[in-house]
Design a protein around this motif. Structure first.
Motif, PDB file in Angstrom:
ATOM      1  N   SER A 119       0.857  -1.180   0.000  1.00 34.20           N
ATOM      2  CA  SER A 119       0.000   0.000   0.000  1.00 34.20           C
ATOM      3  C   SER A 119       0.895   1.233   0.000  1.00 34.20           C
ATOM      4  N   LEU A 120       0.511   2.242  -0.773  1.00 34.24           N
ATOM      5  CA  LEU A 120       1.286   3.490  -0.816  1.00 34.24           C
ATOM      6  C   LEU A 120       0.475   4.620  -0.190  1.00 34.24           C
ATOM      7  N   PRO A 121       1.128   5.589   0.447  1.00 33.83           N
ATOM      8  CA  PRO A 121       2.587   5.763   0.531  1.00 33.83           C
ATOM      9  C   PRO A 121       3.255   5.034   1.698  1.00 33.83           C
ATOM     10  N   SER A 122       2.496   4.260   2.498  1.00 33.26           N
ATOM     11  CA  SER A 122       3.079   3.664   3.708  1.00 33.26           C
ATOM     12  C   SER A 122       4.039   2.510   3.407  1.00 33.26           C
ATOM     13  N   VAL A 123       3.936   1.915   2.223  1.00 27.02           N
ATOM     14  CA  VAL A 123       4.714   0.731   1.815  1.00 27.02           C
ATOM     15  C   VAL A 123       4.454  -0.450   2.758  1.00 27.02           C
ATOM     16  N   LEU A 321       8.708   5.329  -7.573  1.00 27.04           N
ATOM     17  CA  LEU A 321       7.840   5.332  -6.392  1.00 27.04           C
ATOM     18  C   LEU A 321       7.151   6.684  -6.231  1.00 27.04           C
ATOM     19  N   ALA A 322       7.916   7.774  -6.356  1.00 24.28           N
ATOM     20  CA  ALA A 322       7.352   9.121  -6.216  1.00 24.28           C
ATOM     21  C   ALA A 322       6.290   9.377  -7.288  1.00 24.28           C
ATOM     22  N   VAL A 325       3.066   7.343  -6.481  1.00 28.09           N
ATOM     23  CA  VAL A 325       2.410   7.929  -5.302  1.00 28.09           C
ATOM     24  C   VAL A 325       1.668   9.206  -5.741  1.00 28.09           C
TER      25      VAL A 325
END
Length: 329
Positions: A119-123, A321-322, A325
């Protein structure tokens, strides 16, 4: 000369380039329309070319031509291939792999590895995709992109798929018992999907391992969508009735149209890594904020319009990743 069935041999004197010209001419002539009362018919032809200098060895010449022909068929219809000594090695490896794959389950050579879904942004891990691996005691690690297409061609994919499904459900059952709030996905081939008994197989695996159906995700690729769409919709609908969720894998790599996406009974859209790995993330015009991958952003919005969960595949760098997100994956 007719060698049998739909195979013919042509023996000609001359240089290699002359044989190539004849092969190209044959390809063109045989590929023309055959006019019939019901409309034109088209045939495809594959051609293997082999030559011999000096005193000919007829059997070896035929064998080389046959190997080149088989290679032409493997690489797609309506093409010409000239014999290469590497074809012998390729064919031998293919024959060996097919033979060894038939006993790989019984010899305990297969295993699953699990690629996390975060799950993003928590990873935070929320699920995992089960991926099949084969380690042979003599051949070493055999790549999935080598043995899985072979399993499909030689009719073994259903047996492998059933093994993967049961192993994945068993592992999922353990994780759930240990208190992990996760789901697991498995890949389903078009051949498995179109087998009427596959729904029963899935229901049995869920029941045997005590797995809640919504915790299992079945992934179909865009290539499956390229076949009979109406039949695929019927099969996916029947699978969803068991309570499992359906993911469309590799979206953006192949065939799906928006019309198909609207009709398909799916729950999750997986964005192909090719779209995630766009080289130039775009900065929002006239706004502050992180750069984002435009195609990911578009697919994300599209998926949400259809009420789908959207997963970006293969995120491996901070930039990627950025970008995902920022797109809201």
């Amino acid at each position: 000369a007719r060698l049998g069935g739909d195979e013919f041999a042509i023996l000609l004197p001359g240089r290699a380039e002359e044989a190539d010209r004849v092969a190209e001419w044959l390809l063109a002539v045989l590929g023309r329309a055959y006019e019939q009362t019901g409309g034109p018919l088209f045939l495809s032809v594959s051609i293997g070319v082999a030559g011999w200098d000096g005193e000919p060895d007829v059997e070896l010449l035929l064998r080389h031509a046959d190997l080149a022909l088989r290679y032409a068929k493997q690489r797609g219809k309506s093409r010409i291939e000239r014999y290469d000594v590497a074809y012998d090695q390729l064919l031998r490896r293919r024959t060996t792999l097919e033979h060894e794959l038939r006993g790989a389950i019984e010899r305990d050579e297969l295993r699953l590895v699990f690629q996390p879904v975060a799950s993003l942004p928590s990873v935070r891990p929320v699920g995992a995709e089960a991926l099949l691996r084969w380690r042979h005691p003599e051949l070493g690690n055999v790549r999935p992109d080598e043995f899985i297409p072979l399993a499909e061609e030689c009719g073994m994919i259903a047996k492998l798929g059933a093994w993967v499904l049961n192993q994945a459900c068993q592992q999922l059952s353990r994780w759930l018992a240990d208190g992990h709030d996760v789901w697991v996905s498995v890949n389903v081939s078009p051949r498995e999907l179109h087998d009427p008994s596959y729904v029963v197989l899935v229901a049995d695996a869920l029941r045997r391992h005590g797995v809640p159906p919504q915790r299992l995700v079945l992934e179909v690729t865009e290539h499956a969508v390229a076949t009979d769409l109406d039949e695929l919709i019927r099969r996916l609908t029947a699978l969803r009735r068991t309570g499992v969720r359906i993911a469309l894998d590799d979206f953006g790599a192949g065939y799906s149209s928006l019309g198909q996406l609207r009709r398909l009974p799916i729950d999750i859209l997986k964005i192909d890594h090719g779209l995630v790995a766009e080289h130039e993330p775009v900065r929002p015009e006239g706004q502050d904020g992180p750069a984002f991958a435009p195609m990911v952003d578009i697919v994300m919005r599209l998926g949400h319009q259809f009420g789908l969960e959207v997963i970006a595949e293969g995120v491996t760098t901070p930039t990627e990743l950025a970008a995902v997100v920022a797109a809201g994956c």
